[in-house]
Design an enzyme around this catalytic site. Structure first.
Site, PDB file in Angstrom:
ATOM      1  N   PRO A   1     -30.568 -26.565 -44.600  1.00 44.31           N
ATOM      2  CA  PRO A   1     -31.389 -26.714 -46.242  1.00 44.31           C
ATOM      3  C   PRO A   1     -32.361 -27.429 -46.111  1.00 44.31           C
ATOM      4  CG  PRO A   1     -29.243 -27.564 -45.664  1.00 44.31           C
ATOM      5  CD  PRO A   1     -29.792 -27.515 -43.905  1.00 44.31           C
TER       6      PRO A   1
ATOM      7  N   GLU B   1     -21.924 -32.428 -39.668  1.00 39.11           N
ATOM      8  CA  GLU B   1     -22.456 -33.146 -40.824  1.00 39.11           C
ATOM      9  C   GLU B   1     -23.865 -33.429 -40.332  1.00 39.11           C
ATOM     10  OE1 GLU B   1     -20.301 -33.831 -43.130  1.00 39.11           O
ATOM     11  OE2 GLU B   1     -18.370 -32.306 -42.178  1.00 39.11           O
TER      12      GLU B   1
ATOM     13  N   ARG C   1     -36.047  -6.367 -36.770  1.00 40.90           N
ATOM     14  CA  ARG C   1     -36.868  -4.983 -37.557  1.00 40.90           C
ATOM     15  C   ARG C   1     -38.090  -4.594 -37.803  1.00 40.90           C
ATOM     16  NH1 ARG C   1     -37.401  -5.209 -42.722  1.00 40.90           N
ATOM     17  NH2 ARG C   1     -36.833  -3.289 -43.152  1.00 40.90           N
TER      18      ARG C   1
ATOM     19  N   ASP D   1     -40.627  -1.852 -47.476  1.00 38.96           N
ATOM     20  CA  ASP D   1     -40.048  -2.533 -48.331  1.00 38.96           C
ATOM     21  C   ASP D   1     -39.743  -2.852 -49.214  1.00 38.96           C
ATOM     22  OD1 ASP D   1     -38.024  -2.840 -45.657  1.00 38.96           O
ATOM     23  OD2 ASP D   1     -39.106  -3.917 -44.334  1.00 38.96           O
TER      24      ASP D   1
HETATM   25  N1  ADE Z   1     -27.781 -24.917 -41.831  1.00 39.24           N
HETATM   26  C1  ADE Z   1     -26.400 -24.964 -43.038  1.00 39.24           C
HETATM   27  N2  ADE Z   1     -27.261 -24.211 -43.918  1.00 39.24           N
HETATM   28  C2  ADE Z   1     -28.507 -23.844 -44.056  1.00 39.24           C
HETATM   29  C3  ADE Z   1     -29.356 -23.145 -44.501  1.00 39.24           C
HETATM   30  N3  ADE Z   1     -28.902 -22.660 -46.453  1.00 39.24           N
HETATM   31  N4  ADE Z   1     -30.164 -22.469 -44.048  1.00 39.24           N
HETATM   32  C4  ADE Z   1     -30.840 -22.672 -43.189  1.00 39.24           C
HETATM   33  N5  ADE Z   1     -29.471 -23.697 -42.236  1.00 39.24           N
HETATM   34  C5  ADE Z   1     -28.598 -24.262 -42.731  1.00 39.24           C
END
Ligand code: ADE
Length: 225
Positions: free
Chosen positions: A86, A113, A150, A164
């Site tokens: 994230p 975690e 794709r 797209d």
């Molecule tokens: N792992 C956990 N959440 C994630 C996200 N939003 N993007 C990429 N990998 C992740």
């Protein structure tokens, strides 16, 4: 194109790899997707892949050894190594296009975690699929793989992805199928007219209208015609 995915949950990929367009692309050798169980690279006698983080507080943290060994075993000279987290760059269609021109991609799925900070040194790129946190990088890695596959030559009709949403910074225009009249909601006449120039014009106008209503932020990059 070759895509290698490193995960501690290989079973999550079975449905994804064996369904619909991804299955067909694999069968037709348009893409070679390999799932690698990180556990198989663990040098621990119990095949451990994670441990408690130093300093306490957090839960289990993925250890560097199995992931470094896996990457060193799998990597090729020009491959691109992507870490799913994230904290990475937010994924979009432009990145999907860029990645679809690579020959070989390795995707590392983070989990639990977190992962040992030193694992970051392996990655050419860190990608997030959005500002929310999932239990691991497996679903994000499938999203990346799907969106790239794709776009590969011969996987779907080129026309389908040229129009797209997000191409030319526009959302997709509306499409209709049978019947012409469904519960009083009619297919726009122009689409039944056979007049290609008018249909093109209608589609562009509708795409612009939709983008203006829903994603005005995209319009800054649209060329006037
Ligand atoms: N792992 C956990 N959440 C994630 C996200 N939003 N993007 C990429 N990998 C992740």
């Amino acid at each position: 194109m070759k895509i290698d995915i490193l995960t501690i949950f290989p079973e999550m990929f079975e449905g994804f790899l064996n369904t619909s367009i991804i299955k067909r692309a694999r069968t037709n050798n348009k893409v070679d997707i390999n799932i690698h169980d990180i556990r198989n690279y663990s040098k621990d006698k119990h095949k451990k892949v994670d441990d408690y983080g130093y300093g306490g507080g957090r839960g289990m943290v993925l250890m560097p050894q199995p992931i470094f060994d896996a990457v060193e075993d799998i990597k090729t000279k020009d491959c691109k190594i992507i870490l799913m987290t994230p904290q990475g760059k937010t994924y979009n269609q432009k990145i999907a296009y860029d990645l679809s021109n690579e020959k070989h991609i390795i995707i590392i799925c983070g989990h639990y975690e977190g992962f040992d900070e030193r694992i970051r040194t392996l990655a050419d790129m860190e990608i997030s699929i959005g500002d929310y946190v999932l239990t691991g990088g497996e679903l994000p890695s499938m999203i990346i793989t799907d969106s790239i596959t794709r776009l590969l030559d011969g996987v779907i009709e080129k026309d389908s992805h040229i129009n797209d949403s997000f191409n030319n910074n526009l959302l997709d225009y509306p499409v209709y199928t049978k019947p012409v009249d469904f519960r009083g909601m009619k297919v726009p006449d122009v689409l039944l007219s056979g007049h290609h120039a008018n249909i093109e014009k209608f589609r562009r106008e509708e795409a612009l209208k939709k983008t203006k209503e829903r994603r005005p932020d995209l319009l800054e990059g649209v060329k006037d015609e």
